[in-house]
Scaffold this active site. Sequence first.
Site, short mmCIF file in Angstrom:
data_model
loop_
_atom_site.label_atom_id
_atom_site.label_comp_id
_atom_site.label_asym_id
_atom_site.label_seq_id
_atom_site.Cartn_x
_atom_site.Cartn_y
_atom_site.Cartn_z
N GLU A 69 5.71 -14.47 -18.80
CA GLU A 69 4.33 -14.11 -18.45
C GLU A 69 4.16 -12.60 -18.29
OE1 GLU A 69 1.39 -14.02 -15.20
OE2 GLU A 69 2.23 -16.02 -14.90
N ARG A 113 -3.71 -17.28 -18.78
CA ARG A 113 -2.92 -16.05 -18.57
C ARG A 113 -2.99 -15.13 -19.79
NH1 ARG A 113 -3.04 -18.26 -14.34
NH2 ARG A 113 -1.39 -18.31 -12.76
N SER A 171 5.00 -15.58 -11.14
CA SER A 171 5.56 -16.52 -12.13
C SER A 171 6.14 -15.71 -13.29
CB SER A 171 4.48 -17.44 -12.68
OG SER A 171 3.87 -18.17 -11.65
N1 EPU Z 1 8.27 -27.30 -9.16
C1 EPU Z 1 9.56 -27.78 -9.05
N2 EPU Z 1 10.58 -26.90 -8.83
C2 EPU Z 1 10.36 -25.56 -8.72
C3 EPU Z 1 9.03 -25.06 -8.83
C4 EPU Z 1 8.01 -25.94 -9.07
O1 EPU Z 1 9.79 -28.97 -9.15
O2 EPU Z 1 11.32 -24.83 -8.51
C5 EPU Z 1 7.15 -28.22 -9.33
C6 EPU Z 1 6.32 -28.27 -8.05
O3 EPU Z 1 6.81 -29.19 -7.13
C7 EPU Z 1 4.95 -28.65 -8.57
C8 EPU Z 1 4.93 -28.07 -9.97
O4 EPU Z 1 6.26 -27.76 -10.34
O5 EPU Z 1 4.80 -30.04 -8.64
C9 EPU Z 1 4.04 -26.85 -10.09
O6 EPU Z 1 4.44 -25.84 -9.14
P1 EPU Z 1 3.36 -24.97 -8.34
O7 EPU Z 1 2.36 -25.85 -7.72
O8 EPU Z 1 4.13 -24.03 -7.47
O9 EPU Z 1 2.58 -24.17 -9.46
P2 EPU Z 1 3.12 -23.45 -10.77
O10 EPU Z 1 2.63 -24.21 -11.96
O11 EPU Z 1 4.57 -23.22 -10.67
C10 EPU Z 1 1.01 -21.93 -11.15
C11 EPU Z 1 0.77 -20.49 -11.46
C12 EPU Z 1 0.87 -19.65 -10.19
C13 EPU Z 1 -0.17 -20.15 -9.21
C14 EPU Z 1 0.10 -21.64 -8.94
C15 EPU Z 1 -0.97 -22.25 -8.08
C16 EPU Z 1 1.51 -20.18 -13.76
C17 EPU Z 1 2.55 -19.62 -14.68
N3 EPU Z 1 1.74 -20.04 -12.46
O12 EPU Z 1 2.36 -22.04 -10.71
O13 EPU Z 1 0.56 -18.32 -10.53
O14 EPU Z 1 -0.13 -19.42 -8.00
O15 EPU Z 1 0.10 -22.38 -10.18
O16 EPU Z 1 -2.15 -22.43 -8.78
O17 EPU Z 1 0.51 -20.69 -14.23
C18 EPU Z 1 1.47 -16.22 -11.14
O18 EPU Z 1 0.82 -16.31 -12.18
O19 EPU Z 1 2.20 -15.21 -10.89
C19 EPU Z 1 1.41 -17.30 -10.18
C20 EPU Z 1 2.10 -17.29 -9.06
#
Ligand code: EPU
Length: 342
Positions: free
Chosen positions: A338, A164, A242
């Site tokens: 972010e 990012r 995010s």
């Molecule tokens: N989780 C929780 N509670 C929550 C949210 C998430 O326990 O309220 C857990 C989920 O169950 C999962 C883990 O955290 O096991 C990761 O969550 P998720 O798969 O939704 O991905 P993320 O790490 O939260 C990142 C990117 C997203 C991208 C997704 C998919 C960042 C900051 N965010 O989110 O990017 O779509 O992976 O690859 O790296 C963005 O940058 O705006 C964005 C949406």
Amino acid sequence: MLVEKNVPLQPFNTLHVVAKALSLIRIRCEADVRSAVAATAGGLLPAFILGGGSNIVLTGDVKVPVLKVEIMGRRLLQETSKAVIVEAGAGENWSDFVTWTLQQGCPGLENLALIPGTVGAAPVQNIGAYGVELQDRFDSLDAIDLRTGDLLTLDAAQCGFGYRDSVFKHVSAMGLAGRVLITRVRFCLPKPWVAVLGYADLERKLAVSGDGAPSAWQIHEWICEIRRAKLPDPAVLGNAGSFFKNPTVTSEQCADIIARDPGIVHYPLVDGSCKLAAGWLIDACGWRGKTVGQAGVYEKQALVLVNRGGATGGELMTLARAIQTSVYERFGIMLEPEPVVV
Ligand code: EPU
């Protein structure tokens, strides 16, 4: 070149924060940037470059000139046995561009479907989702120096991509934040196409469908379904995706946190460090679904802050700081926002 005065920015930011630009210039081609530079002694600095407004938090009116990027155009540039090179104007909508590449028979960007924002903003934060980052498909970009009006072409190394992150986010001596305006971006889509399916959400789709060899269109459809299920549509509920980056900690720190919280979602990295799911950390601190003033934490994904109607940038940042404090107090980790705070 038309300079508009006192332009409301609420329609131009996906958090729907009320603010205005004291002056706004629409950039529809390279010549628009050059004439704006020529019209100002010493160049067009400082200025604020506005793409799709999907990764910014406006905390007040913008006093420096706002350059709204509306450079359009999409084309296939070159095809070899190893790759296809496609180009898009910085003002093109990112998600529409991804769909267009598939319609042209050029897969490779499908995992990045439905990310809000413009093509020109995509390299700034090196957008990434479901196992693919922009830098994996990047060829080069054109930009214009806002001091001199000169055109630059930058390759991936010159863009300094990180998680990012890129040179376009930094104001240090080597940084280009606010100093150049990206006009066109080229992507390199490798041949033969190989599906990227390693991400847990996609593996689940694969298992349920029983489709052993999904097409790029099928993956595009799955990604859209996954995103719609857990990320709010900015047209319906204001948000900037995010709100925090997933933090990286040392293996020792990670082991310590796991010992205390065995359920923590973490991803080991090749250098021995660990990336932690910021959404999980925020959720564990009890923030999911909470609202402070008109700013809230999305019910289905704690990493996303939302505007429940009329929230100011200040209100959103107050909520963000409260979240940072409670995550820091419980886990000793300072989350980093972010979006760019303006
Ligand atoms: N989780 C929780 N509670 C929550 C949210 C998430 O326990 O309220 C857990 C989920 O169950 C999962 C883990 O955290 O096991 C990761 O969550 P998720 O798969 O939704 O991905 P993320 O790490 O939260 C990142 C990117 C997203 C991208 C997704 C998919 C960042 C900051 N965010 O989110 O990017 O779509 O992976 O690859 O790296 C963005 O940058 O705006 C964005 C949406």
